[in-house]
Design a protein around this motif. Structure first.
Motif, short mmCIF file in Angstrom:
data_model
loop_
_atom_site.label_atom_id
_atom_site.label_comp_id
_atom_site.label_asym_id
_atom_site.label_seq_id
_atom_site.Cartn_x
_atom_site.Cartn_y
_atom_site.Cartn_z
N ASN A 1 72.02 -17.55 4.91
CA ASN A 1 71.05 -16.96 4.58
C ASN A 1 70.75 -16.95 2.75
O ASN A 1 70.42 -17.49 1.57
CB ASN A 1 69.26 -17.39 4.61
CG ASN A 1 69.10 -17.63 5.96
OD1 ASN A 1 69.16 -19.29 5.82
ND2 ASN A 1 68.26 -17.25 6.75
N LYS B 1 72.77 -8.70 4.66
CA LYS B 1 71.68 -8.72 5.69
C LYS B 1 71.35 -10.29 5.87
O LYS B 1 71.38 -10.82 6.59
CB LYS B 1 70.53 -7.91 5.91
CG LYS B 1 71.32 -6.01 5.55
CD LYS B 1 70.16 -5.24 5.83
CE LYS B 1 70.80 -3.39 5.37
NZ LYS B 1 69.82 -3.09 5.96
N ALA B 2 71.22 -10.79 4.81
CA ALA B 2 70.41 -12.35 4.49
C ALA B 2 71.48 -13.25 4.74
O ALA B 2 70.80 -14.50 5.11
CB ALA B 2 69.66 -12.57 3.21
#
Length: 473
Positions: free
Chosen positions: A88, A84-85
C-alpha cells in the motif's frame, strides 16, 4: 586496448599525448560513492583485485550492508516505514546528492617497427598511423538505490556515431541466502566466466571473441561469443565458493526476431577470498591486497541463433539473402594465483552449422568448427607495474575445407601512473598456418596477415609495438 603501436625511441614521447581509456565496469562513480581509491577494487584498471571481483559479483555492492560504507550524501526517496506498509506504499529508495557519473576517452596510435610486415602493408606501408588518436568518448553512470538494487550504464560516442552500449538494473539477493539469487536485466555482456570480461592486462577483453561468419565474408549482424546484448540473467554465489549463472539474450539479427540464445556457467574457487567477499578470507598483506593463493575453475555453454548476409548468397534479383547460423559453444577456464603471480587460461569449442561462403548440399552456407585457446601469465612486480605475456590461438575447420590456424603472441607490461591513469606497453607478434579457405580471411579475427591460400603459411611477424595511455575520472 592492446593492438596499437609506437616504435621504441618514440614510444614514451608519443604516449604522453594519447587520450585512451579502457572500457571498464567498476567506475570512478563508485569510488566517489564510497569515498575510497580506485585501487580498492583494481590493480592496473580495469583488472580487478579479489575484492573487486567480489564487488562485481555482488552487483556492485559492498559485502555486508552496502549502505554502511556509503560516504557520499544521499537523498532519501521515501521512509523505511513504507516497507511495512507495502504494497500500500511505494518501496523506499535513495539517490545520490551528486549524480554518479564518470567520463573517459579512447584513442590509439599505430606504429609498425617492421615496414615489411602484413600489418604495415595494411596501413599503407606507413610506420605511424594517427587516424584514431581520439576514437571514442565515454560517459558512465552507476549507483545503488537501496541495499540490494544497482543501476549503471555506458554511453559511447565516436565520429559520426553514438551508442548506449550497456545499461542494466541489478536486483541482488532476491530471496534465500545472501548473494544466492541475483537478477540482471538490460543490455550488457553475458556472464561466461568467473571473472570480469576485462580480466586482461594486455587486451581489452579476456576472451578471444570474433564472429566466425565474418571470417568467411559475413556482414550485417554476425554473432560472436562476447558482445553487448539485451539480456536477462539469473546468477549467484553459494556458500561463498560456488557460483553460477544462467540467462538468455537477444543475440545478433538483421531484423528483430524471437529470442533463442541461452547460456550458462558454473565456477568454484579453492583458497583465497570468498567469491562474495564475505568473512575474513583473502590476503592479510595490506600492502598487497591482490596477493592470495587460490585456484578458480569454471565452465560454460552457449546456444545462439543469428542472422547475417554474405555476398556469395543472393536471391533471383541479386539482393543479399538473409542467412541463419546456429552456434553451440562449450568452454572451460581457470585462474591459478600464487601471491602476486597469476596464470589465466581458457579454451572453447564453437560449432557453427551455417557460416562459410560455400554452399552445402542444402544450398546454405557450410559448417565450421572453431577451437580457441588463450592464456595470460602476469606478475605484480609493484602495485603500479605488472609485466605479463599473453598467447592467443585460433583453429578453424570448415566442412569440406582445409583446417587453418592463427596465433598471436603479446608480451608487455601495464603501468599505473596514477590510480586512474595508466600506460600499457605491449608488442604484437603474429603467425598463421594458411588462410581460411572458402572465401575466408584472418581479418575477421582482427589480423592483417594474408597467407596466399590454405596450403601456405606466414612465419612469425613483428606486427607492432604498442603504447597506450588510458584515463577515466
Amino acid at each position: 586496448m592492446t593492438r596499437r603501436t609506437l616504435r621504441a625511441a618514440a614510444a614514451l614521447v608519443a604516449a604522453s599525448v594519447l587520450a585512451v581509456a579502457p572500457r571498464a565496469l567498476a567506475i570512478p562513480a563508485f569510488a566517489r560513492k564510497y569515498g575510497t581509491s580506485c585501487v580498492t577494487c583494481h590493480t592496473v584498471y580495469p583488472r580487478l583485485t579479489p575484492f573487486g571481483e567480489a564487488f562485481r559479483r555482488n552487483g556492485y555492492l559492498f559485502p555486508g550492508v552496502d549502505s554502511d560504507f556509503i560516504k557520499q550524501e544521499t537523498v532519501p526517496l521515501g521512509q523505511d516505514a513504507a516497507k511495512k506498509a507495502f504494497p500500500n506504499a511505494v518501496w523506499p529508495a535513495w539517490v545520490p546528492s551528486i549524480p554518479g557519473l564518470a567520463i573517459g576517452a579512447n584513442g590509439t596510435v599505430v606504429t609498425h617497427p617492421t615496414k615489411g610486415s602484413d600489418a604495415a602493408r595494411a596501413d599503407s606501408n606507413g610506420q605511424f598511423q594517427l587516424d584514431n588518436l581520439v576514437a571514442e568518448g565515454h560517459l558512465w553512470g552507476g549507483w545503488s538505490i537501496d541495499d540490494s538494487t544497482t543501476l549503471w550504464f555506458e554511453f559511447t560516442v565516436a565520429p559520426g556515431t553514438a551508442d548506449l552500449e550497456r545499461a542494466q538494473i541489478l536486483f541482488n539477493s532476491l530471496f534465500g541466502p545472501k548473494h544466492a539469487f541475483n537478477l540482471v536485466v538490460g543490455r550488457g555482456i553475458p556472464t561466461l566466466s568467473s571473472f570480469g570480461p576485462h580480466s586482461s592486462y594486455l587486451s581489452d577483453t579476456q576472451f578471444v571473441s570474433f564472429a566466425v561468419s565474418d571470417v568467411y565474408g559475413g556482414t550485417g549482424a554476425s554473432w560472436q561469443l562476447v558482445d553487448n546484448f539485451s539480456m536477462v540473467e539469473l546468477n549467484g554465489v553459494l556458500a561463498g565458493r560456488l557460483e553460477y549463472g544462467v540467462g538468455m539474450n537477444a543475440g545478433s539479427h538483421l531484423t528483430p526476431r524471437g529470442t533463442e540464445n541461452v547460456y550458462g556457467h558454473l565456477g568454484v574457487k579453492l583458497g583465497g577470498m570468498r567469491l562474495d567477499g564475505e568473512g575474513s578470507t583473502g590476503s592479510t598483506d595490506t600492502a598487497a591486497p591482490w596477493a592470495e593463493t587460490a585456484l578458480t575453475v569454471h565452465g560454460f555453454a552457449s546456444h545462439a541463433n543469428s542472422q547475417f548476409n554474405n555476398a556469395a548468397f543472393v536471391d533471383a534479383a541479386g539482393a543479399p539473402r538473409s542467412l541463419q547460423d546456429v552456434s553451440n559453444t562449450f568452454g572451460v577456464g581457470a585462474r591459478a594465483q600464487y601471491g602476486s603471480l597469476e596464470l589465466n587460461a581458457e579454451a572453447y569449442w564453437d560449432k557453427h552449422d551455417h557460416a562459410t561462403a560455400v554452399a552445402g548440399a542444402d544450398g546454405r552456407p557450410g559448417e565450421v568448427k572453431a577451437t580457441v585457446v588463450w592464456g595470460e601469465l602476469s606478475y605484480i612486480l609493484y602495485p603500479w607495474l605488472v609485466p605479463a605475456v599473453r598467447v592467443e590461438h585460433v583453429v578453424l575447420d570448415p566442412t569440406g575445407g582445409v583446417s587453418t590456424n592463427y596465433t598471436r603472441l603479446l608480451p608487455g607490461a601495464a603501468l599505473l601512473i596514477r590510480p586512474n591513469v595508466k600506460l600499457v606497453l605491449v608488442a604484437t607478434f603474429e603467425t598463421a598456418s594458411g588462410a581460411p579457405d572458402q572465401g575466408g580471411s584472418w581479418a575477421g579475427v582482427g589480423s592483417a596477415l594474408v597467407p596466399p591460400d590454405p596450403n601456405t603459411s606466414e612465419s612469425l611477424q613483428f606486427a607492432s609495438l604498442n603504447a597506450v595511455l588510458g584515463f577515466v575520472f
